[in-house]
Scaffold this motif. Sequence first.
Motif, short mmCIF file in Angstrom:
data_model
loop_
_atom_site.label_atom_id
_atom_site.label_comp_id
_atom_site.label_asym_id
_atom_site.label_seq_id
_atom_site.Cartn_x
_atom_site.Cartn_y
_atom_site.Cartn_z
N TYR A 34 34.90 32.45 71.47
CA TYR A 34 36.22 32.64 71.74
C TYR A 34 37.22 32.05 70.43
CZ TYR A 34 40.82 31.70 74.12
OH TYR A 34 41.98 31.78 74.48
N PHE A 93 43.60 38.25 75.16
CA PHE A 93 44.47 37.92 74.14
C PHE A 93 46.04 38.66 74.32
CE2 PHE A 93 40.75 36.24 72.33
CZ PHE A 93 40.98 34.82 72.16
N LYS A 109 39.60 34.23 68.31
CA LYS A 109 40.83 33.64 68.13
C LYS A 109 41.25 33.80 66.39
CE LYS A 109 44.44 30.38 69.15
NZ LYS A 109 45.51 31.07 68.56
N GLU A 168 49.34 36.89 73.83
CA GLU A 168 49.32 36.07 72.65
C GLU A 168 49.71 37.17 71.54
OE1 GLU A 168 46.71 34.02 69.25
OE2 GLU A 168 46.48 33.49 71.28
#
Length: 108
Positions: free
Chosen positions: A16, A75, A20, A78
């Motif tokens: 993860y 995601f 990211k 985001e």
Amino acid sequence: MRYVITESQLDLIRRYDILKNLIDESFDVITQQDDICGYTFYDFIQEVKWQVSDHSEELKIGKVSYLHSLIELNFYEEIKEFYNGFMEENCKDGFDDDKYYSSLLQNN
């Protein structure tokens, strides 16, 4: 209170974090392109997925389609927030606010 983290959970956390970081790096690469203001949200999220896919060996994920699903499922908000903020600040002619792409996701 103590928590016990298994090796597989630790591996998931590491993946993860790597994912990211790769997404953040893809933002830097994509925003350097001359035609970025012409991107719809759909184009932008696709480009993010392919930028991350170029480094999939770091994640040890074999299937590109699986990696793309992980990005979109974990995601999406985001990426959407970054896209909207970047476009509002840097693109004077307006941009796609992702209504079309959201409707595609809801229909699937």
